[in-house]
Structure formats: C-alpha cells, structure tokens
Enzyme design. Sequence first.
Site, mmCIF file in Angstrom:
data_model
loop_
_atom_site.group_PDB
_atom_site.id
_atom_site.type_symbol
_atom_site.label_atom_id
_atom_site.label_comp_id
_atom_site.label_asym_id
_atom_site.label_seq_id
_atom_site.Cartn_x
_atom_site.Cartn_y
_atom_site.Cartn_z
ATOM 1 N N GLU A 152 -47.159 -40.055 8.634
ATOM 2 C CA GLU A 152 -46.028 -40.855 8.134
ATOM 3 C C GLU A 152 -44.785 -39.984 8.063
ATOM 4 O OE1 GLU A 152 -44.735 -40.238 5.016
ATOM 5 O OE2 GLU A 152 -46.216 -38.825 4.274
ATOM 6 N N GLU A 156 -39.411 -40.483 0.255
ATOM 7 C CA GLU A 156 -39.471 -41.206 -1.004
ATOM 8 C C GLU A 156 -38.074 -41.723 -1.320
ATOM 9 O OE1 GLU A 156 -41.390 -39.138 -4.227
ATOM 10 O OE2 GLU A 156 -43.050 -38.583 -2.918
ATOM 11 N N LYS A 223 -46.226 -33.650 12.520
ATOM 12 C CA LYS A 223 -45.858 -33.879 11.121
ATOM 13 C C LYS A 223 -45.470 -32.567 10.427
ATOM 14 C CE LYS A 223 -45.431 -35.367 7.070
ATOM 15 N NZ LYS A 223 -45.407 -36.508 6.259
ATOM 16 N N PHE A 268 -29.561 -32.726 6.291
ATOM 17 C CA PHE A 268 -30.389 -31.636 5.768
ATOM 18 C C PHE A 268 -29.702 -30.272 5.837
ATOM 19 C CE2 PHE A 268 -34.402 -33.397 4.357
ATOM 20 C CZ PHE A 268 -34.141 -34.725 4.662
ATOM 21 N N LEU A 269 -28.380 -30.311 5.685
ATOM 22 C CA LEU A 269 -27.614 -29.066 5.589
ATOM 23 C C LEU A 269 -26.905 -29.009 4.235
ATOM 24 C CD1 LEU A 269 -25.970 -28.597 9.114
ATOM 25 C CD2 LEU A 269 -27.747 -27.187 8.066
ATOM 26 N N LYS A 270 -27.435 -29.771 3.273
ATOM 27 C CA LYS A 270 -26.777 -29.825 1.976
ATOM 28 C C LYS A 270 -27.275 -28.674 1.103
ATOM 29 C CE LYS A 270 -24.209 -32.858 -0.488
ATOM 30 N NZ LYS A 270 -23.140 -31.891 -0.621
ATOM 31 N N CYS A 279 -43.800 -32.962 -0.807
ATOM 32 C CA CYS A 279 -44.011 -32.798 0.637
ATOM 33 C C CYS A 279 -43.580 -31.418 1.126
ATOM 34 C CB CYS A 279 -43.281 -33.894 1.384
ATOM 35 S SG CYS A 279 -43.874 -35.513 0.886
ATOM 36 N N LYS A 282 -45.280 -28.114 -0.444
ATOM 37 C CA LYS A 282 -46.707 -27.927 -0.120
ATOM 38 C C LYS A 282 -46.930 -27.866 1.391
ATOM 39 C CE LYS A 282 -48.688 -32.615 -0.191
ATOM 40 N NZ LYS A 282 -49.173 -32.831 1.145
#
Length: 449
Positions: A152, A156, A223, A268-270, A279, A282
């Site tokens: 998946e 979230e 994944k 995703f550069l924050k 997620c 881990k």
Amino acid sequence: MRLTVIGCGYVGLVTGACLAAAGHDVFCTDIDENRIDLLKAGKVPIYEEHLDAVLQRAARENKIVYTSDAGEAIRAGEVIFICVGTPPKDSGEADLSAIDHVARQVATEARSPKLVVEKSTVPALTGVQLQKALAAYSPAGGIKFQVASNPEFLREGTAVADFFHPDRIVVGVEDEKSAATLREIYRPILEKKFHCPIHNGKCPGSTSGELLVTTISSAELIKHASNSFLALKISYANVIADLCERIGADVEEVTHAMGLDPRIGTQFLKAGLGFGGFCFPKDIQAFIHLSAAVGVEFDMLKAAERVNKQRIDRFFEKVHKALWVIRGKRVAVLGLAFKANTDDIRFAPALEVIRRLVEEGAEVHATDPQAIARTKHCFPNVAYFDDPYEALKGVDAALVCTEWPVFRDLDWAKAGHLMSRRLVIDGRNLYSSKKMQSLGFDYYSFGRS
Ligand code: UGA
C-alpha cells in the site's frame, strides 16, 4: 468478488472500506474483539478523513461484514488480504510473528484454494516465507495457496483519497492467474467506477493510476525503496536547513527552487522536526537491517536515520537558547499527532518534545485537534486543551510540533495578548518570520534567519 481482510488497523480498514465501495463483498476480521464490536456498532476506531462515510455506505449496501471469527472470514473470501502489524524489534528488524500467525490460521481454516495477498509492509523475501509457511501449516493433502504482494502507498490522513486515486497499484505475483484476479479486484478503482466521497461520485478524468505487475520480490522492494527514498529526501532537506542557518540562507527559498526541477520535485523537502509515524522510522530501520543481512551496505539510510533522530536535539538547542532555563516555565505544545489530519501519535516528534520538557521541569499545556485522547495515556499529568487559544494562556513559549491547518491559521495577534511572553519556536516552519517579528514575537524556526 468475495474478499477477506485480516487486520482492521489503518491499512486494513481503509482497504476493506474502499474495496467494498468498489463493489466487492468484504469480510473483515481482527484479533481485537473490542475493535470488531465497535465496527459492528457503526463506530470507526481511528480518525481518517472520509473513512466513516465510506464504511457507513458499505454497511448500508451490505457490502461489508465484521467478524472476530477468523475462520469464518477466511472461508468466506476467495482472496485474503493480510493487513496485520509488522512492528520493529529492538534490533530494527521487522517482527513478522503476526504474519506467521495469520499464515497458520489461513492454512488450517481454509476449505478451498485462496490467493493470499501481503498488504502489510514486509521486508523482501517475506513472500517466499509466507508460501512456505502456508504449505507447512496446511494439513496433509491440503489446499493450494497462491501468494501475492500488493504494497500500500497510503498516507495517513489522506489514505482514502490515496486508495481511490492511486499513482500506481503494484501487484507482485507468481502467475498470470493471480495477476488477472488482482486486476479484476482493482478494475473499478482504475476505471473510477465507485462512489467517491471526495468528489461526491464525480471524479475528474475517466481513469486513474497504473497497475504494474511485477515479481513478488520486486513488489516488496518497491515499497521499502519508496518509503526510504522519501525519508532520505526529508533528512536531506533538514541538513540543508542546518546549513542555511550557518550561512544565513533561507531553506524555504532553497528547497522551493530545487523542487522546481522536475527531476527533484517539491514534495517531501519540508525541513523541520523530521519524520515520525509508524511507517518511515520503522521501514528505514527494517531496510537497513535487510540490506545488511544480504551483504549490501546502505550507509546513506543510516545517515538519514541519524539526521532524523538529531532533529529533536536541534529543536531543543533553539528552546534552550530562547527560554534559557526550562524548569518552572509554562510551555504550550501545539500539535501531538505525528503529522496533520491524523490522530496517530506513534513515533510522533511531539511526544519526545513533551518527554524532554517534563524531564526538564516545564509545565506543559498540550493541544491537538485529534490526538489528545491518545496522548493522555502517555502523559496523564500534562494539561490538555481542545482550544489552542486556551492552551496559550499565560505561557512563556509556544512550541509548534505538527502542521495542522488550525495552527497555520492561528491569529497570533490575539494569541500574543494571551501569552505571558511572545515567544514561538516553530518545528514545522508554518509562519513568515517577518510577520511574526512584526507582531512582536521572538520567532525561531528551522533553516531561516
Ligand atoms: C508514508 C508514505 O508517504 C506512504 O506512501 C506509505 O504508504 C506509508 O508511509 C506507509 O508505509 O504505510 P505516512 O507515514 O502516513 O505515509 O506519512 P507521510 O505523509 O509520508 O509523512 C511522514 C512523516 O514525514 C511525517 O512525520 C511528516 O511530518 C514528515 N515530513 C513529511 C516531513 O518532515 N517533511 C516533509 O517534507 C514531508
């Protein structure tokens, strides 16, 4: 098609609900009987946008059944989706005991052949072990099981939207028949033939995403490789932020310009407090562990993990610089969930922030739109407030830990009058430094002067 979902956590419930919305008959089971009772009573045990509406509709249309009898659920479905937890062991390796337990249940309870699909995030080569376990636990002369991997890619907070509008659906299979079965299961999603709660049944465009058929090992690796890459990207931005602070640059300007290159991308550069949740922390550990186990050094992942752990230290350097002594200070923590739009606090940076504040003797006022109830179990002695303005009353500092829109939109002119000192230490870079300074705040954030 008749589908079984084993495990009614974030992944299992969203998967079951959305597959029911796609027209399948779904049988959900979980070892937690309370959870099943709640679901039977029409209650949703987690906060996930749109999930309630999708489950209610599925129940009205008799498309979803909940049972704590795993055998009944296993016998009911032609295809079984394993959605149980794979938490980290102390070594970082994924604990696959729940998957093993499900394999035994499926092998002993099934009365006809099944396609068993791994949906939980598992290390590469789990499919091989699962196939072996199903054969080993199956009574003599037993039933033939096929195994597939269908990772998946649900975030979230936007899991329902991600399920209904996927970028890609990856199915790792052993044979063409399993691929055809999974293609059939996902056909309504790809062709947008379901009632979409986000677009009120009228999604733009006629198709969405792409279904990729791969080997099981590739699917498993896709994944882990995807999550770890995103985690790397965040840590990269965080190191750039540290550099910006040293040389007087602005990380928002730098990452924005970097991201305009389509090879890099803006997401995703924050920079800030770093990644949390169940997620990335881990998965990155499990990937490091797996790589080492097969003799491949993946040092850059170790560095990404180290950088992430150090974010809280970097945050506390700012807290100490701004507040000097923490003991005896009243501090508001804005945001408890590991990110916005969820009530999930697993590996949330805010929890470590609170732990350190309490350890250093601060009086903590905590607020969050969804995660207060869960946090109370970890810190029963902290004061909790539903209203952020109430949380800010009389505090010496506000520490922003989660990027909830309600915090982004706070009226700081009003908040400033309530606080005993105008000091904000922003772990998510939500505000303009200039604006905060113009309101008379001492304002600290990441990677900006
Ligand atoms: C992540 C992946 O994004 C999903 O694709 C994947 O399916 C899921 O893990 C999973 O394996 O089940 P999730 O953990 O829900 O999803 O959250 P993200 O939105 O990816 O955010 C992870 C963390 O990174 C959050 O703490 C967030 O605040 C942080 N983050 C994110 C940053 O610090 N900076 C960013 O630029 C982006």
